[in-house]
Design a protein around this motif. Structure first.
Motif, PDB file in Angstrom:
ATOM      1  N   ILE A   1     -32.114  11.030 -12.217  1.00 17.45           N
ATOM      2  CA  ILE A   1     -32.427  11.075 -13.632  1.00 17.45           C
ATOM      3  C   ILE A   1     -32.927   9.744 -14.160  1.00 17.45           C
ATOM      4  N   ASP A   2     -32.437   8.656 -13.625  1.00 24.27           N
ATOM      5  CA  ASP A   2     -32.856   7.348 -14.122  1.00 24.27           C
ATOM      6  C   ASP A   2     -34.278   7.022 -13.731  1.00 24.27           C
ATOM      7  N   LYS A   3     -34.835   7.721 -12.743  1.00 20.83           N
ATOM      8  CA  LYS A   3     -36.204   7.480 -12.312  1.00 20.83           C
ATOM      9  C   LYS A   3     -37.231   8.312 -13.086  1.00 20.83           C
ATOM     10  N   VAL A   4     -36.806   9.472 -13.534  1.00 20.16           N
ATOM     11  CA  VAL A   4     -37.761  10.382 -14.168  1.00 20.16           C
ATOM     12  C   VAL A   4     -37.549  10.528 -15.670  1.00 20.16           C
ATOM     13  N   ALA A   5     -36.412  10.061 -16.199  1.00 24.95           N
ATOM     14  CA  ALA A   5     -36.130  10.261 -17.623  1.00 24.95           C
ATOM     15  C   ALA A   5     -37.151   9.548 -18.495  1.00 24.95           C
ATOM     16  N   GLY A   6     -37.485   8.300 -18.175  1.00 26.20           N
ATOM     17  CA  GLY A   6     -38.433   7.544 -18.989  1.00 26.20           C
ATOM     18  C   GLY A   6     -39.817   8.152 -19.018  1.00 26.20           C
ATOM     19  N   PRO A   7     -40.455   8.382 -17.865  1.00 24.94           N
ATOM     20  CA  PRO A   7     -41.809   8.972 -17.859  1.00 24.94           C
ATOM     21  C   PRO A   7     -41.862  10.382 -18.456  1.00 24.94           C
ATOM     22  N   VAL A   8     -40.851  11.204 -18.136  1.00 30.36           N
ATOM     23  CA  VAL A   8     -40.847  12.559 -18.699  1.00 30.36           C
ATOM     24  C   VAL A   8     -40.637  12.519 -20.211  1.00 30.36           C
ATOM     25  N   GLY A   9     -39.766  11.631 -20.675  1.00 27.61           N
ATOM     26  CA  GLY A   9     -39.583  11.478 -22.120  1.00 27.61           C
ATOM     27  C   GLY A   9     -40.862  11.041 -22.804  1.00 27.61           C
ATOM     28  N   GLU A  10     -41.586  10.117 -22.177  1.00 27.53           N
ATOM     29  CA  GLU A  10     -42.876   9.686 -22.725  1.00 27.53           C
ATOM     30  C   GLU A  10     -43.846  10.851 -22.797  1.00 27.53           C
ATOM     31  N   ALA A  11     -43.870  11.690 -21.756  1.00 28.95           N
ATOM     32  CA  ALA A  11     -44.777  12.839 -21.727  1.00 28.95           C
ATOM     33  C   ALA A  11     -44.469  13.814 -22.856  1.00 28.95           C
ATOM     34  N   LEU A  12     -43.199  14.106 -23.059  1.00 26.28           N
ATOM     35  CA  LEU A  12     -42.820  15.034 -24.119  1.00 26.28           C
ATOM     36  C   LEU A  12     -43.129  14.462 -25.498  1.00 26.28           C
ATOM     37  N   ILE A  13     -42.915  13.164 -25.666  1.00 25.67           N
ATOM     38  CA  ILE A  13     -43.204  12.531 -26.957  1.00 25.67           C
ATOM     39  C   ILE A  13     -44.698  12.596 -27.262  1.00 25.67           C
ATOM     40  N   MET A  14     -45.547  12.359 -26.278  1.00 24.87           N
ATOM     41  CA  MET A  14     -46.989  12.415 -26.499  1.00 24.87           C
ATOM     42  C   MET A  14     -47.439  13.832 -26.890  1.00 24.87           C
ATOM     43  N   THR A  15     -46.837  14.829 -26.251  1.00 26.32           N
ATOM     44  CA  THR A  15     -47.165  16.213 -26.603  1.00 26.32           C
ATOM     45  C   THR A  15     -46.775  16.523 -28.043  1.00 26.32           C
ATOM     46  N   ALA A  16     -45.573  16.102 -28.426  1.00 26.47           N
ATOM     47  CA  ALA A  16     -45.103  16.371 -29.789  1.00 26.47           C
ATOM     48  C   ALA A  16     -45.964  15.654 -30.823  1.00 26.47           C
ATOM     49  N   ILE A  17     -46.334  14.416 -30.560  1.00 24.02           N
ATOM     50  CA  ILE A  17     -47.150  13.660 -31.516  1.00 24.02           C
ATOM     51  C   ILE A  17     -48.519  14.309 -31.666  1.00 24.02           C
TER      52      ILE A  17
END
Length: 272
Positions: free
Chosen positions: A171-187
């Protein structure tokens, strides 16, 4: 045993995942996409409020056209009662100018065709001004989700790189990039949805204004070609109703003088 668990919990590193951490994980690319989104959003709301104010001003000025313009003795006199910078004043001035220029034409062009074309050009100029900025809203509504999708793709790609380097999908390896991806979609969606809503709403209001301008141009054309005798039907009905109320307030009585046999008419006004 309990002491060992508490000690292990106290020694565990604290990891926080939030918006800023996700954006820092994305680096310059994420911040650049966020900057583009902010520009799109600010531009969309600026166009929404400025165009809304401009449209409302035109609609409010139309009330003066219905109440004061057609009560004048001529179009030239009525034009002086309109605001100098209003769309309705522009149409009236262009109609007057077309009428004056028609007498100078050497070709036997009918006055109706000449004035109809002149008023059409004037309407198109006003429409172009009212439609200014709307293509930007359409562009934002169409492209903002894809700009956000670009950030999503980059975030997923970074997550896959981290998984490949670490050899495990922790989780510590993928949480940051996946969170960034979801944030970009929402924005991307948050920017696109208001832009599409504003575009459709402003377009519907513009169509209403264009219909009013088309009717006003038709009334101008009919009034000029009839020498000022034809006016909008609503004005005629209003004038007839006013005259009927005035007549209803008067009572006429006829009396005959016995000595001379002459008739005398007396009008009595009843106040309501």
């Amino acid at each position: 045993m309990i002491i060992q668990l508490l000690a292990a919990g106290a020694e565990a590193p604290e990891t926080s995942f939030g918006f800023w951490q996700a954006m820092e994980e994305g680096g310059p690319v994420a911040w650049s996409i966020l900057g583009v989104m902010i520009i799109m959003s600010v531009g969309s709301f600026y166009i929404l409020f400025t165009k809304l104010f401009e449209q409302q001003k035109v609609m409010n000025q139309y009330k003066g056209v219905r109440s004061g313009f057609w009560r004048a003795n001529s179009i030239r006199e009525g034009a002086t009662k309109l605001d100098k910078n209003s769309a309705w004043r522009q149409l009236a001035d262009d109609a007057i100018a077309a009428e004056d220029k028609h007498a100078k034409l050497n070709d036997s062009l009918e006055a109706h065709d000449w004035m109809h074309g002149s008023l059409a050009r004037s309407e198109h100029a006003i429409q172009a001004k009212l439609n200014g900025g709307l293509p930007f809203l359409a562009t934002v509504g169409a492209t903002a989700p894809f700009v956000g999708l670009l950030g999503t793709v980059i975030g997923i790609y970074r997550a896959l790189i981290n998984i490949g380097v670490a050899g495990s999908a922790s989780i510590d390896k993928v949480a940051g990039p996946v969170g960034e991806a979801l944030i970009m979609t929402a924005i991307g969606l948050l920017v696109a949805v208001p832009a599409v809503f504003a575009y459709n709403w402003l377009q519907s209001r513009n169509r209403k204004i264009f219909d009013m301008m088309s009717g006003f141009s038709t009334d101008l054309l009919a009034n000029i070609n009839s020498g000022g005798t034809i006016k909008p039907a609503t004005m005629t009905a209003s004038s007839t109703q006013t005259a009927g109320k005035a007549a209803a307030g008067r009572t006429t009585a006829t009396a005959t003088t016995p000595a001379t046999g002459a008739s005398t008419t007396t009008t009595t006004t009843t106040k309501r």
